[in-house]
Design an enzyme around this catalytic site. Sequence first.
Site, PDB file in Angstrom:
ATOM      1  N   ARG A 272      43.602  45.469  41.951  1.00  0.00           N
ATOM      2  CA  ARG A 272      42.661  46.011  40.955  1.00  0.00           C
ATOM      3  C   ARG A 272      41.826  47.148  41.558  1.00  0.00           C
ATOM      4  O   ARG A 272      40.614  47.244  41.332  1.00  0.00           O
ATOM      5  CB  ARG A 272      41.709  44.931  40.431  1.00  0.00           C
ATOM      6  CG  ARG A 272      42.348  43.845  39.634  1.00  0.00           C
ATOM      7  CD  ARG A 272      42.918  44.377  38.328  1.00  0.00           C
ATOM      8  NE  ARG A 272      43.330  43.287  37.486  1.00  0.00           N
ATOM      9  CZ  ARG A 272      44.468  42.624  37.636  1.00  0.00           C
ATOM     10  NH1 ARG A 272      45.319  42.976  38.585  1.00  0.00           N
ATOM     11  NH2 ARG A 272      44.772  41.624  36.834  1.00  0.00           N
TER      12      ARG A 272
ATOM     13  N   SER B 159      39.368  39.798  32.563  1.00  0.00           N
ATOM     14  CA  SER B 159      38.791  39.124  33.737  1.00  0.00           C
ATOM     15  C   SER B 159      37.517  39.841  34.161  1.00  0.00           C
ATOM     16  O   SER B 159      37.543  41.049  34.379  1.00  0.00           O
ATOM     17  CB  SER B 159      39.752  39.163  34.924  1.00  0.00           C
ATOM     18  OG  SER B 159      40.968  38.568  34.587  1.00  0.00           O
TER      19      SER B 159
ATOM     20  N   GLU C  35      34.998  42.626  38.582  1.00  0.00           N
ATOM     21  CA  GLU C  35      36.089  43.573  38.361  1.00  0.00           C
ATOM     22  C   GLU C  35      35.635  44.643  37.365  1.00  0.00           C
ATOM     23  O   GLU C  35      36.040  45.793  37.431  1.00  0.00           O
ATOM     24  CB  GLU C  35      37.311  42.824  37.805  1.00  0.00           C
ATOM     25  CG  GLU C  35      38.562  43.651  37.795  1.00  0.00           C
ATOM     26  CD  GLU C  35      39.574  43.183  36.781  1.00  0.00           C
ATOM     27  OE1 GLU C  35      39.951  43.995  35.919  1.00  0.00           O
ATOM     28  OE2 GLU C  35      39.994  42.021  36.854  1.00  0.00           O
TER      29      GLU C  35
HETATM   30  N1  EPU Z   1      42.268  28.472  36.036  1.00  0.00           N
HETATM   31  C1  EPU Z   1      41.455  27.393  35.816  1.00  0.00           C
HETATM   32  N2  EPU Z   1      40.512  27.483  34.823  1.00  0.00           N
HETATM   33  C2  EPU Z   1      40.369  28.586  34.053  1.00  0.00           C
HETATM   34  C3  EPU Z   1      41.209  29.697  34.287  1.00  0.00           C
HETATM   35  C4  EPU Z   1      42.147  29.620  35.278  1.00  0.00           C
HETATM   36  O1  EPU Z   1      41.549  26.378  36.483  1.00  0.00           O
HETATM   37  O2  EPU Z   1      39.489  28.577  33.174  1.00  0.00           O
HETATM   38  C5  EPU Z   1      43.282  28.396  37.107  1.00  0.00           C
HETATM   39  C6  EPU Z   1      44.542  27.650  36.731  1.00  0.00           C
HETATM   40  O3  EPU Z   1      44.972  26.939  37.848  1.00  0.00           O
HETATM   41  C7  EPU Z   1      45.539  28.742  36.452  1.00  0.00           C
HETATM   42  C8  EPU Z   1      45.099  29.799  37.453  1.00  0.00           C
HETATM   43  O4  EPU Z   1      43.689  29.677  37.483  1.00  0.00           O
HETATM   44  O5  EPU Z   1      46.835  28.305  36.701  1.00  0.00           O
HETATM   45  C9  EPU Z   1      45.506  31.198  37.097  1.00  0.00           C
HETATM   46  O6  EPU Z   1      45.052  31.508  35.783  1.00  0.00           O
HETATM   47  P1  EPU Z   1      45.722  32.698  34.941  1.00  0.00           P
HETATM   48  O7  EPU Z   1      47.192  32.567  34.955  1.00  0.00           O
HETATM   49  O8  EPU Z   1      45.038  32.747  33.620  1.00  0.00           O
HETATM   50  O9  EPU Z   1      45.408  33.968  35.809  1.00  0.00           O
HETATM   51  P2  EPU Z   1      44.082  34.479  36.527  1.00  0.00           P
HETATM   52  O10 EPU Z   1      44.308  34.460  38.006  1.00  0.00           O
HETATM   53  O11 EPU Z   1      42.865  33.811  36.008  1.00  0.00           O
HETATM   54  C10 EPU Z   1      44.922  36.958  36.679  1.00  0.00           C
HETATM   55  C11 EPU Z   1      44.462  38.325  36.297  1.00  0.00           C
HETATM   56  C12 EPU Z   1      44.633  38.551  34.811  1.00  0.00           C
HETATM   57  C13 EPU Z   1      46.096  38.381  34.464  1.00  0.00           C
HETATM   58  C14 EPU Z   1      46.546  36.982  34.884  1.00  0.00           C
HETATM   59  C15 EPU Z   1      48.027  36.779  34.711  1.00  0.00           C
HETATM   60  C16 EPU Z   1      42.717  38.893  37.885  1.00  0.00           C
HETATM   61  C17 EPU Z   1      41.264  39.090  38.117  1.00  0.00           C
HETATM   62  N3  EPU Z   1      43.063  38.495  36.657  1.00  0.00           N
HETATM   63  O12 EPU Z   1      44.057  36.016  36.046  1.00  0.00           O
HETATM   64  O13 EPU Z   1      44.268  39.870  34.512  1.00  0.00           O
HETATM   65  O14 EPU Z   1      46.326  38.563  33.075  1.00  0.00           O
HETATM   66  O15 EPU Z   1      46.272  36.786  36.306  1.00  0.00           O
HETATM   67  O16 EPU Z   1      48.717  37.479  35.685  1.00  0.00           O
HETATM   68  O17 EPU Z   1      43.513  39.110  38.795  1.00  0.00           O
HETATM   69  C18 EPU Z   1      42.415  41.254  33.854  1.00  0.00           C
HETATM   70  O18 EPU Z   1      42.497  41.785  34.949  1.00  0.00           O
HETATM   71  O19 EPU Z   1      41.561  41.610  33.009  1.00  0.00           O
HETATM   72  C19 EPU Z   1      43.314  40.146  33.540  1.00  0.00           C
HETATM   73  C20 EPU Z   1      43.215  39.461  32.397  1.00  0.00           C
END
Ligand code: EPU
Length: 338
Positions: free
Chosen positions: A162, A236, A334
């Site tokens: 990012r 995010s 972010e």
């Molecule tokens: N999780 C929780 N609780 C929550 C949310 C997430 O426990 O409320 C845990 C779960 O274990 C889940 C893991 O976090 O399996 C990952 O969650 P998710 O797949 O939703 O991905 P993320 O790491 O929270 C990142 C990116 C997103 C992107 C998704 C999918 C960042 C900061 N965010 O989120 O990007 O869509 O992966 O690849 O890296 C953005 O940048 O605006 C964005 C939405």
Amino acid sequence: MQVHENYSLQKYNTFGINVFAKYFSIFSSADELKELINEKASATKKILGGGSNILFTKDFNGFILKNEIPGIDLINENEEFVFIRAGAGVTWHSFVTFCVNNNFGGVENLSLIPGKVGASPMQNIGAYGVEIKDVFYELEAFHLKDKSIEKFTAQDCHFGYRDSVFKNKYKDQFAILSVTYRLKKNPDFNISYGAIGEELQKMKVEKLSIKAISDAVVSIRTSKLPDPTLIGNAGSFFKNPVVGKEKLDLLKEVLKDGKFPFYKNEEESYKIPAGWLIEQCGWKGYRKGDAGCYNKQALVLVNYGNATGKEIYNLSEEIKISVREKFDIELEREVNIL
Ligand code: EPU
């Protein structure tokens, strides 16, 4: 091009925060930008794309220039690749749709990300195992002070998680005019991210295709992430923190059963989902006035209607403090705060 004074930015940021810009105008070409940049000489100039990664906490006492440069063109191709140039003002998902419809591979995992083409290299947008740096070829940008147009290769952009040179060394110095992507004619599908495979199964997809992956991503995103046209948000709010092996082991020890999600990066570093940390601190679904932490994805802060930017910011500060106290981990925002 009309220059508006004391102009509401509510429509121009996906958080839907009602702040005012001293001056506001829209440009649709490099020439229009060149003209505008000479106006209101003493005002600080800020380029705005889709406003989907910004939190306004106060009125902007300067000149907002909104980038609406259009156009999607195939500019070159060879056996393996097509090179597509898109104007910085093109809506990101329209560009993805263009690629999906033409069966050009590489951006299907990035379906439905809010914002404009110009922001894609700026913060190296990423989702579901793909980042923009994987398909980036080059970009053209306008230097706001020198008024010159410069080309940047992937190397020049210094892409990180990012992150790019436009968020650091060159912050607020350039307006991105167009981005050229290198897409595959014979795509190799990336379904390494668990949720995509699960979704494809649910959808009973038998033969993988760019369209099927795009549909799966759209379906995952719509089920987890709030639609900014309905509930104000900027995706995010924080980055996922990266910790070293020592810290990871310490967390495992403290958390007794050691069960928590993390992903291994290169070089003994580990990414921990900020959403999980925030949820563990009890914030998921929290709401104070119209500022809240989304109930289906704790990493997303939301404006239920009339929250001010300060209220959202204060909530993010409270979240940062509690994650620091509970896990000794420092969350980094972010979203750009203005
Ligand atoms: N999780 C929780 N609780 C929550 C949310 C997430 O426990 O409320 C845990 C779960 O274990 C889940 C893991 O976090 O399996 C990952 O969650 P998710 O797949 O939703 O991905 P993320 O790491 O929270 C990142 C990116 C997103 C992107 C998704 C999918 C960042 C900061 N965010 O989120 O990007 O869509 O992966 O690849 O890296 C953005 O940048 O605006 C964005 C939405």
